[in-house]
Design a protein around this motif. Structure first.
Motif, PDB file in Angstrom:
ATOM      1  N   SER A 216       0.814  -1.222   0.000  1.00 52.80           N
ATOM      2  CA  SER A 216       0.000   0.000   0.000  1.00 52.80           C
ATOM      3  C   SER A 216       0.844   1.267   0.000  1.00 52.80           C
ATOM      4  O   SER A 216       0.321   2.359   0.214  1.00 52.80           O
ATOM      5  CB  SER A 216      -0.919   0.000   1.223  1.00 52.80           C
ATOM      6  OG  SER A 216      -0.160  -0.252   2.385  1.00 52.80           O
TER       7      SER A 216
ATOM      8  N   HIS B 180     -10.925  -4.093   2.663  1.00 53.39           N
ATOM      9  CA  HIS B 180     -10.332  -3.033   3.488  1.00 53.39           C
ATOM     10  C   HIS B 180     -11.248  -2.755   4.671  1.00 53.39           C
ATOM     11  O   HIS B 180     -12.479  -2.885   4.557  1.00 53.39           O
ATOM     12  CB  HIS B 180     -10.164  -1.752   2.656  1.00 53.39           C
ATOM     13  CG  HIS B 180      -9.438  -0.673   3.400  1.00 53.39           C
ATOM     14  ND1 HIS B 180     -10.055   0.481   3.827  1.00 53.39           N
ATOM     15  CD2 HIS B 180      -8.159  -0.598   3.811  1.00 53.39           C
ATOM     16  CE1 HIS B 180      -9.168   1.236   4.466  1.00 53.39           C
ATOM     17  NE2 HIS B 180      -8.004   0.607   4.466  1.00 53.39           N
TER      18      HIS B 180
ATOM     19  N   SER C 133      -7.900  -4.808  -0.225  1.00 51.27           N
ATOM     20  CA  SER C 133      -6.515  -4.554   0.176  1.00 51.27           C
ATOM     21  C   SER C 133      -5.617  -5.710  -0.222  1.00 51.27           C
ATOM     22  O   SER C 133      -4.414  -5.544  -0.408  1.00 51.27           O
ATOM     23  CB  SER C 133      -6.421  -4.375   1.694  1.00 51.27           C
ATOM     24  OG  SER C 133      -7.012  -3.157   2.038  1.00 51.27           O
TER      25      SER C 133
ATOM     26  N   HIS D 198      -5.725   0.182  -4.207  1.00 46.28           N
ATOM     27  CA  HIS D 198      -4.492  -0.579  -4.431  1.00 46.28           C
ATOM     28  C   HIS D 198      -4.038  -0.569  -5.880  1.00 46.28           C
ATOM     29  O   HIS D 198      -2.847  -0.621  -6.158  1.00 46.28           O
ATOM     30  CB  HIS D 198      -4.665  -2.024  -3.928  1.00 46.28           C
ATOM     31  CG  HIS D 198      -4.117  -2.177  -2.548  1.00 46.28           C
ATOM     32  ND1 HIS D 198      -2.790  -2.439  -2.311  1.00 46.28           N
ATOM     33  CD2 HIS D 198      -4.706  -2.032  -1.348  1.00 46.28           C
ATOM     34  CE1 HIS D 198      -2.582  -2.469  -1.020  1.00 46.28           C
ATOM     35  NE2 HIS D 198      -3.725  -2.229  -0.395  1.00 46.28           N
TER      36      HIS D 198
ATOM     37  N   LYS E  54      -0.658   4.479  -3.582  1.00 44.43           N
ATOM     38  CA  LYS E  54      -0.223   3.077  -3.472  1.00 44.43           C
ATOM     39  C   LYS E  54       0.483   2.720  -4.786  1.00 44.43           C
ATOM     40  O   LYS E  54       1.635   3.138  -4.962  1.00 44.43           O
ATOM     41  CB  LYS E  54      -1.425   2.187  -3.152  1.00 44.43           C
ATOM     42  CG  LYS E  54      -2.045   2.504  -1.770  1.00 44.43           C
ATOM     43  CD  LYS E  54      -3.199   1.617  -1.467  1.00 44.43           C
ATOM     44  CE  LYS E  54      -3.711   1.702  -0.057  1.00 44.43           C
ATOM     45  NZ  LYS E  54      -4.228   3.004   0.382  1.00 44.43           N
TER      46      LYS E  54
ATOM     47  N   ARG F 260       1.931 -10.452   2.785  1.00 40.32           N
ATOM     48  CA  ARG F 260       1.560  -9.810   1.523  1.00 40.32           C
ATOM     49  C   ARG F 260       2.768  -9.004   1.048  1.00 40.32           C
ATOM     50  O   ARG F 260       3.417  -8.310   1.823  1.00 40.32           O
ATOM     51  CB  ARG F 260       0.368  -8.883   1.771  1.00 40.32           C
ATOM     52  CG  ARG F 260      -0.193  -8.237   0.527  1.00 40.32           C
ATOM     53  CD  ARG F 260      -1.250  -7.190   0.876  1.00 40.32           C
ATOM     54  NE  ARG F 260      -0.684  -6.081   1.625  1.00 40.32           N
ATOM     55  CZ  ARG F 260      -1.331  -4.944   1.900  1.00 40.32           C
ATOM     56  NH1 ARG F 260      -2.570  -4.770   1.493  1.00 40.32           N
ATOM     57  NH2 ARG F 260      -0.753  -3.975   2.594  1.00 40.32           N
TER      58      ARG F 260
END
Ligand code: DSN
Length: 428
Positions: A29, A120, A170, A198, A225, A359
């Protein structure tokens, strides 16, 4: 006496910059902005008020703000090929709140992805949507494809009739089913909101789906992002009636003074993306796929191997067999590799502090010029550290060495050091 603390704070910031200058920042992000963006963020615009609309403010002194914000509007419409833009939300969450408040009232329903499935927090009961008192439903999720299960979700939507069908996430590996959701939205009189936070840079670079063309009524987003702007939010649409509503919910609804310096700096990021966006977005996706494949070949449980791992800037690894996301993210950090632990759909919410996943995002490494070759080297760092058990200090040393060749921002009109601390002249 207090000036000593001033010095201390500046030194902490300098240490932070040095740390990032010697690290591999891979939080999905985040990003780094060009010197042109930062120059404007540090400008006098940060001190000013410009409540109201362009050309119709409640404050004097806004003629230059008006001029630059007209450019922001024109550039946003051009880049995203849409008719209306609200550029004043100060974050993606505020953009979501303005959009939701403009189309739903208390007790109306919203369907979105749960946090475990990658949604999110602002899409859920614990954040923006929750504050509005909406009823919550969650999409049925296909864990193999890490995407919305369209058939099962459509059945749920027919049954529950939410007012908002909220796409975007997200944890966002593959395009979402916008067309299908628009069709069911027409049937039940719902509005499709697509949170592009994103993937905004990938959309701008025409390398992901095009949510407005595919049927989203409203696109909300942050712009920092994959889109390498200053922090802030945006709302886009082609529907004038919806625009009037979310414009009003933004100002005077949720923002009194927007952050003028960030919005002026956004103009630069929009121009960078108009000029270099396609090349940058293509390289992001090549980098993500390369890194995913290398890690998978080394034995990591990279999700979605059967589907090409990813079509975005992100890859996700289930590290539960290596001790869990918390342990692995901290170990990587000690080797100057920055990722975040992440809940995965099969996690128990009780394990939020040590979820199964990590992630990884490659957009920032791409922005500083890294390509396939560097992705392959980085994959070896992961293997040597997490599978072979090599020491953190040895890998850290090699990370620092690798970073020596990648000090500058690419895909901009200027070439500036990515993590330089811009020091003003100070007279003690
Ligand atoms: N929570 C952020 C993320 O890391 O995806 C977005 O706001």
């Amino acid at each position: 006496m207090y000036f000593e603390i001033v010095k201390k704070i500046r030194n902490i910031l300098k240490e932070h910059h040095k740390f990032y200058d010697e690290s591999l920042p891979m939080i999905a992000s985040e990003n780094v902005s060009s010197a042109l963006v930062r120059e404007i963020v540090a400008s006098d615009f940060q001190h000013r008020y410009a409540e109201g609309d362009i050309g119709n403010r409640f404050y004097q002194g806004c003629k230059y703000v008006d001029e630059v914000e007209s450019i922001v509007v024109d550039l946003s419409k051009k880049l995203f090929n849409c008719s209306f833009v609200e550029y004043r939300p100060i974050s993606g969450t505020i953009a979501n709140l303005a959009a939701y408040a403009s189309i739903a009232k208390r007790n109306d329903g919203i369907i979105s992805l749960s946090v475990k499935d990658g949604g999110h927090i602002s899409h859920t009961e614990i954040s923006a949507a929750g504050i509005l008192g909406l009823r919550f439903y969650y999409f049925e999720f296909d864990q193999n494809r890490m995407n919305i299960d369209v058939d099962k979700s459509i059945k749920k939507i027919r049954r529950t009739k939410p007012r908002i069908i909220n796409l975007g996430a997200s944890l966002f590996l593959f395009p979402h089913p916008v067309k299908e959701m628009r069709e069911i939205a027409e049937e039940i009189d719902a509005i499709v909101v697509y949170d592009a936070s994103h993937v905004l840079g990938l959309i701008a670079g025409k390398q992901f789906q095009d949510p407005i063309r595919e049927g989203a009524h409203i696109v909300t987003s942050s712009h920092h992002k994959t889109f390498p702007g200053p922090q802030g939010g945006l709302i886009l649409t082609n529907d004038e009636e919806l625009y009037k509503k979310f414009k009003n919910k933004t100002f005077p609804g949720l923002v009194s003074n927007h952050h003028l310096h960030h919005k002026a700096a956004l103009a630069i990021a929009l121009l960078e993306m108009l000029e270099f966006g396609e090349k940058y977005a293509k390289q992001i996706i090549i980098n993500a796929k390369t890194l995913a494949e290398e890690l998978y070949n080394y034995g990591f449980n990279v999700l979605c191997a059967d589907y090409g791992f990813t079509e975005s800037h992100q890859i996700v690894i289930d590290v539960s067999k290596l001790g869990g996301g918390d342990k692995i993210a901290k170990k990587l950090e000690r080797a100057n590799i920055i990722v975040n632990k992440n809940l995965l759909p099969w996690d128990d919410l009780k394990n939020v502090q040590n979820p199964s996943g990590i992630r990884i995002g490659v957009q920032e490494l791409t922005r500083i010029g890294m390509k396939e070759n560097e992705m392959k080297i980085i994959a070896t760092f992961f293997k040597r550290l997490l599978i072979d058990g090599e020491s953190e200090s040895k890998i850290r040393e090699e990370v620092i060495n690798l970073r020596k060749n990648f000090k500058y921002i690419e895909y901009s009109f200027v070439k500036n050091p990515a993590y330089k601390y811009y020091e003003f002249e100070v007279i003690e």
